[in-house]
Write a protein that holds these residues in place. Structure first.
Motif, PDB file in Angstrom:
ATOM      1  N   VAL A  30      -1.223   3.723  13.992  1.00 31.21           N
ATOM      2  CA  VAL A  30      -2.002   3.189  12.771  1.00 31.21           C
ATOM      3  C   VAL A  30      -1.698   4.094  11.722  1.00 31.21           C
ATOM      4  O   VAL A  30      -1.519   5.346  11.740  1.00 31.21           O
ATOM      5  N   THR A  86      -2.351   4.732   7.375  1.00 27.50           N
ATOM      6  CA  THR A  86      -3.301   4.387   6.429  1.00 27.50           C
ATOM      7  C   THR A  86      -2.720   5.243   5.111  1.00 27.50           C
ATOM      8  O   THR A  86      -2.075   6.291   5.171  1.00 27.50           O
ATOM      9  N   ARG A 112      -5.074   0.359   5.720  1.00 18.78           N
ATOM     10  CA  ARG A 112      -5.117   0.470   7.030  1.00 18.78           C
ATOM     11  C   ARG A 112      -4.395  -0.585   7.590  1.00 18.78           C
ATOM     12  O   ARG A 112      -4.392  -1.700   7.687  1.00 18.78           O
ATOM     13  N   GLU A 113      -3.093   0.081   8.233  1.00 22.06           N
ATOM     14  CA  GLU A 113      -2.042  -0.886   8.869  1.00 22.06           C
ATOM     15  C   GLU A 113      -2.040  -0.837  10.479  1.00 22.06           C
ATOM     16  O   GLU A 113      -1.664   0.450  10.832  1.00 22.06           O
ATOM     17  N   ASP A 114      -2.532  -1.706  11.101  1.00 15.40           N
ATOM     18  CA  ASP A 114      -2.444  -1.358  12.617  1.00 15.40           C
ATOM     19  C   ASP A 114      -0.978  -1.934  13.042  1.00 15.40           C
ATOM     20  O   ASP A 114      -0.658  -3.104  12.914  1.00 15.40           O
ATOM     21  N   GLY A 144      -6.561  -4.611  10.748  1.00 11.81           N
ATOM     22  CA  GLY A 144      -6.123  -3.827   9.641  1.00 11.81           C
ATOM     23  C   GLY A 144      -6.885  -4.343   8.522  1.00 11.81           C
ATOM     24  O   GLY A 144      -7.608  -5.317   8.517  1.00 11.81           O
TER      25      GLY A 144
END
Length: 859
Positions: free
Chosen positions: A413, A415, A441-443, A505
């Motif tokens: 993850v 951010t 927030r990128e998962d 996300g």
């Protein structure tokens, strides 16, 4: 190295870190500590008393804070005595003993404390100062040798560098009366005691008899934290700082273990309360640079990192029951063990930069940029630990690493945070501010539950108990996600299940404006407006928008009172609500699936964090200056959160009030009274699912209105307390405090018909609510201090703890019986179809007395 020696080494390392000592300080002084323990939560030097002259020998009355509250009388300064040519020093020691009697083995009494009846080193302090160079050192602590001990240390070079360290121990007791049928408590493998066969067919009588042969176990976790902080000024305009924190936990705590849930048919329950081993480390480090640049610029650059390591990657335990649900008796014995993955090793890294620019109009512009990366790449466990045939499933195809799509989690993850704050003062009585904040927030996690060895998509839930995997209904298939191509071999039918991870996300954009106006020299008005948009990946709403307005007013116009009042209103709505945005991650989305897709949930149900919401919150703080040496403070608060949903959380409302009276006629006398009351209510509504059909609307055959239900909860909490400190004679000082807190929580419910109830529950048994959960706690402390000589004092103290609890949720957990051990239609009519085995711990009432005496030495 053996496990016990390893744990001792870790604890010693934490303690060594604690003896070492983050910020440059004013001229050296014996700083107040930040630790504490059960006998001294403040963590101060317990030999210090209130300064008899107050703040000054000239001013007879107390000073007040800007809010109108009396400042407390200060403690005696921690003076340093001459030791030699350039050195001065100070020493204090508070040492004695402690004893307890009563119900002093009750778990709740020990929950975060060590009450061992033995030698007590209540506190100590040693400080040294070398005047010519400004070198200073200080070490102090309390509760020495106990599980809740703490230490503080410092070494500083005046105006140049400061090194500080601390150590804190916190015990957490979970059960002091647990009874378990397992050997190996504290390890990652729990084996049944001799005489019990994993996956066997024991009777209730045999299990109860075995429980009678095992003793009670203490389940607790010891949390030790060591912290080192360094701050140094390398140039007049440059400061460097660093921080290292080591958190170590060791012990065991109650844990779950289930093969079949008693959700629809209680007769199929298969669950046991296991014990999780706790043996982990967390390393945190941060370092940075602070610059005071010319032309009004200030800048900070900071790195923070965290590394977590768990010595146990999984917990495996023997199954004391037969697992029901299969027609062949031999197959029922195949589920001999269960296994859970425990908290995985992981790491996190963050880079942050701040820049502050001074502007005209007494203004300031502050900007922040922060980037984080969190990663977890623990080795994955095979889907099951068992072997053999269970129904149509061959567990040997799923109990090795070849059944995994990949060998490790590869979860990540990232951010990103960007923020800007602007503050201006265009007029002496007016301040204006604005803020813009962006967070993303990128998962990047992605996993597909595919068995490359068989070409089947799915997984074994609870290690073989529930067949939420392919083949379903005996149909073999190979899907495109497993590399077999659409419909390559067979088809998928029957129930639905998730076969792929959902990469959640979101992104947030916030804009805020505020003003602070001085209406007159004693009255201020504040106004804040904020607009927040949140965009989601793979959620029921594409985005939500919330608007917030907050008004604050404070006044000191009345000579005898100070008042502050605030009101906040917020409203949230958003895009169209899709009750099932997860179809692409479930098996019914695959081309091999035949038949209709069951609904994910009730179409009109709204999740509280995405639902439309209206929030109102008000607070009032009033302080009445009854006399020069007396205060009366009144605080009230109210909140009303309305979600406006047909089904889901309906509202969350609460109100409270607190009153505090404080009297400080002189440094030798102080008294206070206080009380508070809080009330909270919530309501939730939904519909129990009926026949699984395609329609998800309320009133459909899938969710018939006769299955509707609503649940209401309310909680009231009351608190009252009083305290007195008095110098009754010239050398005698009495301190006492008493408090009690009472809670009452009730849960009521209504339902349209018995169809809304769980299987096997009739209307008579269901009633209209649960019994109330109630607690009542009394806490009394008293001490008498006699000043024997200038540097020596004797202190005796007494503590009284009484607690009552009535918790229906724990009823019967201490009985050596099995729950719902009754005939099961899924097991060829045989008995013993269900079993739920607990550790036997419940929270009980207790009354405990503690008495101690210490000698206090102070130079």
């Amino acid at each position: 190295m053996k496990r016990g020696a390893r744990v001792q080494t870790r604890s010693l390392l934490c303690a060594v870190l604690g003896v070492l000592l983050v910020e440059l300080s004013p001229p050296p002084a014996l700083a107040e500590p930040t630790g504490g323990y059960i006998l001294d939560p403040s963590g101060r030097d317990t030999t210090r008393v209130v300064e008899p002259n107050g703040m000054s020998g000239i001013r007879p009355s107390r000073r007040r804070s800007p809010a109108g509250f009396l400042y407390p009388y200060p403690l005696e300064p921690q003076t340093l005595k001459p030791l030699g040519e350039d050195w001065r020093g100070g020493l204090s020691l508070d040492v004695g003993g402690l004893g307890t009697w009563g119900n002093d083995d009750e778990t709740r009494f020990w929950r975060y404390a060590d009450w061992g009846s033995n030698f007590l080193l209540r506190s100590f302090r040693l400080g040294l100062l070398e005047d010519s160079n400004g070198l200073y050192a200080n070490v102090q602590g309390g509760g020495v040798g106990r599980d809740d001990q703490f230490y503080l240390g410092e070494i500083s070079w005046l105006g140049r560098a400061r090194l500080r360290g601390s150590f804190n121990g916190i015990p957490r007791a979970y059960a002091r009366d647990a009874r378990s049928l397992y050997q190996g408590i504290g390890s990652d493998t729990l084996n049944l005691v001799p005489g019990l066969t994993p996956g066997g067919e024991p009777t209730d009588e045999l299990l109860i008899a075995k429980l009678g042969t095992v003793g009670e176990s203490h389940l607790s976790v010891q949390r030790n934290e060591g912290l080192v902080r360094l701050d140094a000024r390398v140039r007049p305009d440059t400061r460097v700082f660093a921080r290292y924190r080591l958190l170590e936990r060791n012990g065991e705590r109650p844990f779950g273990g289930s093969w079949l849930y008693p959700t629809d048919l209680p007769t199929t329950a298969r669950a046991v309360e296991t014990i999780e081993p706790i043996d982990d480390w967390t390393h945190e480090i941060s370092t940075g640079l602070a610059l005071s640049l010319p032309q009004g610029f200030d800048a900070n650059l900071l790195y923070t990192g965290s590394i977590y390591r768990n010595e146990n990657e999984s917990l495996t335990w023997d199954n004391p029951f037969l697992v029901s649900g299969f027609t062949d008796a031999a197959q029922r014995k195949q589920i001999e063990r269960g296994r859970f993955a425990l908290a995985p090793d992981n790491s996190a890294h963050n880079l942050k930069a701040d820049l502050v620019v001074r502007l005209p109009l007494d203004g300031r512009l502050a900007t922040t940029a922060s980037w984080s990366r969190m990663r977890q790449d623990q080795d994955l466990l095979p889907p099951t630990v068992n072997s053999g045939m269970v129904g149509p499933l061959n567990l040997d195809d799923w109990n090795t690493g070849s059944a995994l799509a990949r060998s490790s989690a590869d979860a990540e993850v990232e951010t990103l945070l960007l923020r800007g704050d602007l503050l201006l003062r265009p007029w002496k009585r007016l301040r204006l501010g604005a803020r813009v904040r962006y967070f993303d927030r990128e998962d990047k996690s992605n996993y597909t539950a595919c068995n490359p060895a068989t070409g089947e998509a799915g997984y074994v839930t609870e290690d073989g108990a529930l067949a939420a995997l392919a083949p379903v209904g005996g149909h073999q298939f190979a899907t495109s996600v497993c590399g077999g191509g659409a419909g390559a071999s067979g088809q998928l039918s029957g129930g639905d299940f998730r076969f792929r991870a959902t990469p959640y996300g979101h992104a947030l954009l916030e804009a805020e404006g505020n003003l602070d106006a001085r209406l007159d020299p004693k009255t201020r008005l504040g106004l804040r407006y904020a607009w927040v948009r949140k965009d989601y990946d793979h959620r029921e709403r594409d985005h939500t928008i919330e608007q917030k307005l907050k008004l604050k007013l404070s006044s000191r116009r009345l000579r005898w009172a100070t008042a502050r009042i605030s009101y906040e209103y917020a409203h949230r709505d958003g895009s169209r609500y899709d009750y099932d945005p997860y179809a692409a991650y479930y098996a019914t989305s695959l081309p091999e699936f035949t038949g209709s897709r069951p609904p994910f949930t009730l179409a009109q149900f709204r999740k509280y964090d995405l639902a439309d919401r209206r929030l109102q919150r008000a607070q009032l703080h009033a302080n009445f200056l009854l006399r020069e040496d007396m205060d009366l403070a009144v605080t009230g608060q109210f909140r009303d959160i309305d979600y406006g949903s047909d089904y889901g959380l309906q509202f969350d409302r609460g109100a409270g009030v607190s009153v505090e009276w404080n009297w400080q006629p002189s440094p030798n006398w102080n008294a206070y009274l206080m009380g508070s009351w809080d009330h909270a209510r919530r309501e939730t509504t939904s519909i129990a699912v009926g026949p699984i059909l395609a329609d998800a609307d309320a009133g459909s055959p899938t969710y018939p209105l006769e299955n509707a239900w609503e649940l209401r909860s309310r909680q009231d909490t009351g608190f009252a307390g009083l305290g007195l400190r008095a110098q009754v004679f010239e050398r005698w000082t009495l301190e006492t405090r008493y408090s009690f807190i009472v809670t009452h929580q009730a849960i009521d419910y209504d339902y349209a018909s018995t169809a809304a109830l769980a299987a096997g529950v009739n209307e008579t048994d269901a009633g209209t609510g649960f019994p109330a959960l109630e607690t009542l706690d009394h806490d009394l402390e008293a001490s008498l201090r006699f000043q024997v000589a200038k540097h020596l004092a004797l202190r005796v103290f007494y503590l009284f703890r009484q607690s009552e609890i009535d918790d229906f949720q724990q009823a019967g957990l201490d009985e050596p019986t099995l729950v719902n051990a009754m005939p099961n239609p899924y097991m060829d009519g045989s008995t013993g179809g269900a079993g739920t085995l607990f550790l036997g711990h419940v929270d009980r009432d207790y009354t405990v007395h503690a008495f101690g005496a210490t000698l206090q030495l102070r130079y």
